[in-house]
Design a protein around this motif. Structure first.
Motif, PDB file in Angstrom:
ATOM      1  N   LEU A  47       0.631  -1.245  -0.080  1.00 35.44           N
ATOM      2  CA  LEU A  47       0.026   0.059   0.027  1.00 35.44           C
ATOM      3  C   LEU A  47       0.953   1.379   0.081  1.00 35.44           C
ATOM      4  O   LEU A  47       0.589   2.209  -0.658  1.00 35.44           O
ATOM      5  CB  LEU A  47      -0.881   0.063   1.215  1.00 35.44           C
ATOM      6  N   THR A  48       1.885   1.250   0.771  1.00 39.18           N
ATOM      7  CA  THR A  48       2.664   2.388   0.935  1.00 39.18           C
ATOM      8  C   THR A  48       3.585   2.767  -0.488  1.00 39.18           C
ATOM      9  O   THR A  48       3.563   3.816  -0.948  1.00 39.18           O
ATOM     10  CB  THR A  48       3.868   2.310   1.968  1.00 39.18           C
ATOM     11  N   TYR A  49       4.385   1.475  -1.092  1.00 36.68           N
ATOM     12  CA  TYR A  49       5.278   1.672  -2.017  1.00 36.68           C
ATOM     13  C   TYR A  49       4.664   1.490  -3.556  1.00 36.68           C
ATOM     14  O   TYR A  49       4.889   2.118  -4.528  1.00 36.68           O
ATOM     15  CB  TYR A  49       6.479   0.853  -1.948  1.00 36.68           C
ATOM     16  N   GLY A  50       3.574   0.557  -3.391  1.00 36.42           N
ATOM     17  CA  GLY A  50       2.947   0.607  -4.783  1.00 36.42           C
ATOM     18  C   GLY A  50       1.809   1.402  -4.972  1.00 36.42           C
ATOM     19  O   GLY A  50       1.310   1.912  -6.064  1.00 36.42           O
ATOM     20  N   PHE A  51       1.107   2.177  -3.980  1.00 30.84           N
ATOM     21  CA  PHE A  51      -0.002   3.224  -4.201  1.00 30.84           C
ATOM     22  C   PHE A  51       0.522   4.528  -3.538  1.00 30.84           C
ATOM     23  O   PHE A  51       0.910   5.634  -4.144  1.00 30.84           O
ATOM     24  CB  PHE A  51      -0.992   2.394  -3.500  1.00 30.84           C
ATOM     25  N   GLY A  52       0.669   4.568  -2.119  1.00 33.76           N
ATOM     26  CA  GLY A  52       0.798   6.059  -1.384  1.00 33.76           C
ATOM     27  C   GLY A  52       2.029   6.776  -2.044  1.00 33.76           C
ATOM     28  O   GLY A  52       1.907   7.906  -2.579  1.00 33.76           O
ATOM     29  N   PHE A  53       3.048   6.274  -2.103  1.00 32.95           N
ATOM     30  CA  PHE A  53       4.318   6.885  -2.456  1.00 32.95           C
ATOM     31  C   PHE A  53       4.581   7.173  -3.910  1.00 32.95           C
ATOM     32  O   PHE A  53       4.888   8.143  -4.204  1.00 32.95           O
ATOM     33  CB  PHE A  53       5.499   6.210  -1.968  1.00 32.95           C
ATOM     34  N   ASN A  54       3.742   6.183  -4.673  1.00 31.21           N
ATOM     35  CA  ASN A  54       3.935   6.371  -6.023  1.00 31.21           C
ATOM     36  C   ASN A  54       2.880   7.732  -6.740  1.00 31.21           C
ATOM     37  O   ASN A  54       3.231   8.083  -7.407  1.00 31.21           O
ATOM     38  CB  ASN A  54       3.654   5.027  -6.785  1.00 31.21           C
ATOM     39  N   MET A  55       1.745   7.482  -5.979  1.00 34.64           N
ATOM     40  CA  MET A  55       0.890   8.508  -6.395  1.00 34.64           C
ATOM     41  C   MET A  55       1.397   9.986  -5.941  1.00 34.64           C
ATOM     42  O   MET A  55       1.236  10.891  -6.815  1.00 34.64           O
ATOM     43  CB  MET A  55      -0.583   8.309  -5.662  1.00 34.64           C
ATOM     44  N   LEU A  56       1.862  10.000  -4.713  1.00 32.08           N
ATOM     45  CA  LEU A  56       2.618  11.351  -4.066  1.00 32.08           C
ATOM     46  C   LEU A  56       3.674  11.649  -5.112  1.00 32.08           C
ATOM     47  O   LEU A  56       3.586  12.707  -5.480  1.00 32.08           O
ATOM     48  CB  LEU A  56       2.919  11.141  -2.792  1.00 32.08           C
ATOM     49  N   ALA A  57       4.515  10.480  -5.549  1.00 29.22           N
ATOM     50  CA  ALA A  57       5.704  11.173  -6.581  1.00 29.22           C
ATOM     51  C   ALA A  57       5.123  11.748  -7.892  1.00 29.22           C
ATOM     52  O   ALA A  57       5.597  12.607  -8.445  1.00 29.22           O
ATOM     53  CB  ALA A  57       6.518   9.727  -6.648  1.00 29.22           C
ATOM     54  N   SER A  58       4.146  10.887  -8.317  1.00 29.51           N
ATOM     55  CA  SER A  58       3.575  11.508  -9.442  1.00 29.51           C
ATOM     56  C   SER A  58       3.018  12.751  -9.581  1.00 29.51           C
ATOM     57  O   SER A  58       3.174  13.778 -10.335  1.00 29.51           O
ATOM     58  CB  SER A  58       2.553  10.469 -10.270  1.00 29.51           C
ATOM     59  N   TYR A  59       2.070  13.186  -8.287  1.00 30.08           N
ATOM     60  CA  TYR A  59       1.834  14.480  -8.075  1.00 30.08           C
ATOM     61  C   TYR A  59       2.829  15.443  -8.049  1.00 30.08           C
ATOM     62  O   TYR A  59       2.887  16.622  -8.729  1.00 30.08           O
ATOM     63  CB  TYR A  59       0.865  14.463  -6.804  1.00 30.08           C
ATOM     64  N   ASN A  60       3.809  15.228  -7.258  1.00 31.91           N
ATOM     65  CA  ASN A  60       4.939  16.182  -6.916  1.00 31.91           C
ATOM     66  C   ASN A  60       5.604  16.541  -8.460  1.00 31.91           C
ATOM     67  O   ASN A  60       5.965  17.781  -8.399  1.00 31.91           O
ATOM     68  CB  ASN A  60       5.858  15.590  -6.022  1.00 31.91           C
ATOM     69  N   LEU A  61       5.554  15.636  -9.109  1.00 29.34           N
ATOM     70  CA  LEU A  61       6.511  15.737 -10.471  1.00 29.34           C
ATOM     71  C   LEU A  61       5.555  16.684 -11.374  1.00 29.34           C
ATOM     72  O   LEU A  61       6.061  17.744 -11.722  1.00 29.34           O
ATOM     73  CB  LEU A  61       6.567  14.401 -11.295  1.00 29.34           C
ATOM     74  N   GLN A  62       4.392  16.429 -11.583  1.00 27.63           N
ATOM     75  CA  GLN A  62       3.428  17.150 -12.361  1.00 27.63           C
ATOM     76  C   GLN A  62       3.338  18.759 -11.727  1.00 27.63           C
ATOM     77  O   GLN A  62       3.192  19.825 -12.548  1.00 27.63           O
ATOM     78  CB  GLN A  62       2.209  16.730 -12.649  1.00 27.63           C
ATOM     79  N   SER A  63       3.600  18.811 -10.414  1.00 29.73           N
ATOM     80  CA  SER A  63       3.389  20.126  -9.807  1.00 29.73           C
ATOM     81  C   SER A  63       4.371  21.137 -10.315  1.00 29.73           C
ATOM     82  O   SER A  63       4.263  22.207 -10.241  1.00 29.73           O
ATOM     83  CB  SER A  63       3.212  20.103  -8.235  1.00 29.73           C
ATOM     84  N   ALA A  67      -3.179  17.319  -3.230  1.00 31.72           N
ATOM     85  CA  ALA A  67      -1.554  17.186  -2.545  1.00 31.72           C
ATOM     86  C   ALA A  67      -1.817  16.854  -0.781  1.00 31.72           C
ATOM     87  O   ALA A  67      -1.188  16.065  -0.598  1.00 31.72           O
ATOM     88  CB  ALA A  67      -0.892  18.498  -2.727  1.00 31.72           C
ATOM     89  N   ASP A  68      -2.824  17.568  -0.373  1.00 33.29           N
ATOM     90  CA  ASP A  68      -3.114  17.049   1.209  1.00 33.29           C
ATOM     91  C   ASP A  68      -3.492  15.671   1.332  1.00 33.29           C
ATOM     92  O   ASP A  68      -2.792  14.985   2.324  1.00 33.29           O
ATOM     93  CB  ASP A  68      -4.026  18.038   1.688  1.00 33.29           C
ATOM     94  N   LEU A  69      -4.450  15.044   0.725  1.00 31.41           N
ATOM     95  CA  LEU A  69      -4.804  13.758   0.698  1.00 31.41           C
ATOM     96  C   LEU A  69      -3.656  12.884   0.471  1.00 31.41           C
ATOM     97  O   LEU A  69      -3.354  12.007   1.378  1.00 31.41           O
ATOM     98  CB  LEU A  69      -5.909  13.391  -0.039  1.00 31.41           C
ATOM     99  N   LEU A  70      -2.822  13.059  -0.564  1.00 28.84           N
ATOM    100  CA  LEU A  70      -1.892  12.005  -0.870  1.00 28.84           C
ATOM    101  C   LEU A  70      -0.685  12.163   0.121  1.00 28.84           C
ATOM    102  O   LEU A  70      -0.234  11.160   0.513  1.00 28.84           O
ATOM    103  CB  LEU A  70      -1.122  12.563  -2.281  1.00 28.84           C
TER     104      LEU A  70
END
Length: 472
Positions: free
Chosen positions: A152-168, A404-407
């Motif tokens: 859940l952390t590395y397959g979902f949470g961290f990867n969604m956040l990394a994707s958001y941070n990149l596009q931001s 962002a806050d949710l991620l």
């Protein structure tokens, strides 16, 4: 409602439980190892250069270091640091340092344990917290719970956040459309990562071992240039870091938004010491002694936080741009660099974020691959892995357009659950890592090449490796 619930859980974890657990555990291991993260730093550098014990086709200490560093070194080193400073103040940087310095001892223990209890596979060794939980505590249910948390952390949470941070980071460009651009960037990133994943774990090792040193060196050099160009700000910045870090009246007045909480949150997100992620990479290294790989992981924590996070922090704080909540994330870093380097600054951050996010995603999914092997008891079939990698790519795509806050809260909570399981386990099993360290140091004092044998430390559990020493 979901966002509020996740936020409440995150505040509870980092307001009380994890701060006590991480600091107490890190201090305990620092004392018991006699400050191994400082006194054996030279030996850690020598351990990196050791060739694989089983031949050049095996995973070396350096390659394992690069995989774990690829996961640690990522968007958290840029966006996470910026968020901590903008929301928690300059004092957050001090608490990042503390969690890294103390956490390095925990990183040594967990990675040494991963080596002791690693398993023998058709393509080399593998292991991690799930394996030492089951082998030493005989609790497969707990190991499975940890494995699910890691997925859940590395397959979902961290990867969604990394994707958001990149596009931001593209938000400062004129072509950015908040309703469309995030999804386009997310799609491109998902396709590239999905293609890379089809090459399997060995491709990930090769890619990260080349990209991580190059991008890290370039980032530090540019940071140094910015700091030198704004050197007059440095004394005031250092003074402000320590004054805000120990402004206990302000901290106690609003702990959930204090520099302590943000420093520990973002520091833990960045360096992952005690979380139980890096041991999955550490177990794959082919070394002569488990303690050697433990020392290598100490360096990984220092590279991540003391070097790269500090580079971002001082680059921003010395720019003269005052951090505000509105600038939280990529905008603060981009404005700070633009004030010093002109338009080159935002462009450099965008390129850095592309590389940081890419290696983070690959390193994260490398961990998930290994955990699936444990959960199923064997390497999952080709069809399952194809479906999983499609889902992993879709998750990356989805993360680019979410809040962002949710991620951040999702990533903090899932990482928190991993830490809540892993830290008590390594506190229980740490005595075997400490004995391994003592054995390692004794052989070094005798000027011998350290080789490990499990029976020499009185290990009461069966292991796949370390049953005997090679003939000298």
């Amino acid at each position: 409602m979901i966002s509020n619930i996740v936020s409440w859980i995150s505040d509870f974890m980092y307001g009380y439980l994890l701060i006590i657990l991480l600091l107490a555990g890190g201090i305990y291991f620092t004392v018991r190892t006699r400050f191994v993260q400082f006194r054996m730093i030279g030996q850690a550098f020598r351990a990196i250069m050791e060739k694989p014990a089983g031949g050049d086709d095996k995973v070396s200490s350096f390659q394992a270091l690069m995989v774990s560093t690829a996961s640690r070194v990522g968007t958290g080193n840029i966006i996470g640091v910026s968020t901590a400073i903008c929301l928690g103040g300059f004092g957050s940087v001090f608490w990042m340092w503390i969690i890294a310095v103390i956490g390095a001892a925990s990183a040594f223990i967990e990675s040494t344990l991963a080596q002791i209890y690693k398993k023998r596979g058709p393509h080399g060794s593998y292991g991690g917290p799930a394996y030492y939980i089951e082998a030493a505590l005989h609790s497969r249910p707990l190991a499975l719970v940890f494995s699910v948390c890691l997925v859940l952390t590395y397959g979902f949470g961290f990867n969604m956040l990394a994707s958001y941070n990149l596009q931001s980071t593209f938000a400062s460009y004129s072509f950015y459309d908040p309703n469309l651009t995030p999804w386009i960037i997310g799609l491109v990133l998902a396709v590239i990562v999905g293609y890379c994943l089809l090459g399997g774990g060995q491709r990930i090792v090769r890619v990260t071992s080349v990209m991580v040193p190059m991008m890290g060196l370039a980032y530090v050099l540019v940071s140094l240039v910015v700091i030198v160009m704004n050197i007059t700000y440095l004394p005031a910045v250092i003074s402000r870091i320590f004054s805000e870090a120990f402004d206990f009246r302000s901290i106690m007045g609003g702990f959930s938004g204090s520099c302590v909480m943000y420093g520990i949150k973002r520091g833990l997100y960045s360096n992952e010491a005690g979380v139980g992620s890096a041991p999955n990479a550490s177990a794959s290294a082919d070394v002569n002694h488990p303690a050697a790989q433990g020392l290598v992981q100490v360096l990984s924590v220092f590279i991540d936080t003391l070097l790269l996070c500090s580079a971002t922090a001082f680059m921003c704080m010395c720019s003269g741009i005052e951090p505000t909540e509105a600038l939280s994330g990529a905008p603060y870093v981009q404005e700070a660099l633009q004030s010093t380097l002109g338009m080159f600054g935002p462009l450099f951050i965008t390129v850095s974020m592309v590389l940081f996010a890419f290696t983070t995603l690959l390193g994260n999914l490398f961990y998930v691959d290994h955990v699936f092997n444990y959960m199923f008891g064997h390497t999952p079939g080709k069809c399952f892995m194809i479906v999983y990698r499609i889902i992993a790519s879709l998750v990356i795509f989805a993360g680019a357009g979410l809040s962002a806050d949710l991620l951040w809260d999702i990533a903090d909570v899932t990482m928190g659950f991993m830490t809540i399981i892993n830290m008590p386990v390594i506190l229980l099993l740490g005595k075997y890592a400490l004995k391994a360290l003592q054995d390692y140091e004794e052989q070094l004092r005798r000027k011998d090449t350290p080789f490990f044998c499990a029976k020499e430390i009185g290990l009461p559990h069966d292991v796949d490796y370390w049953t005997s020493k090679p003939l000298r």
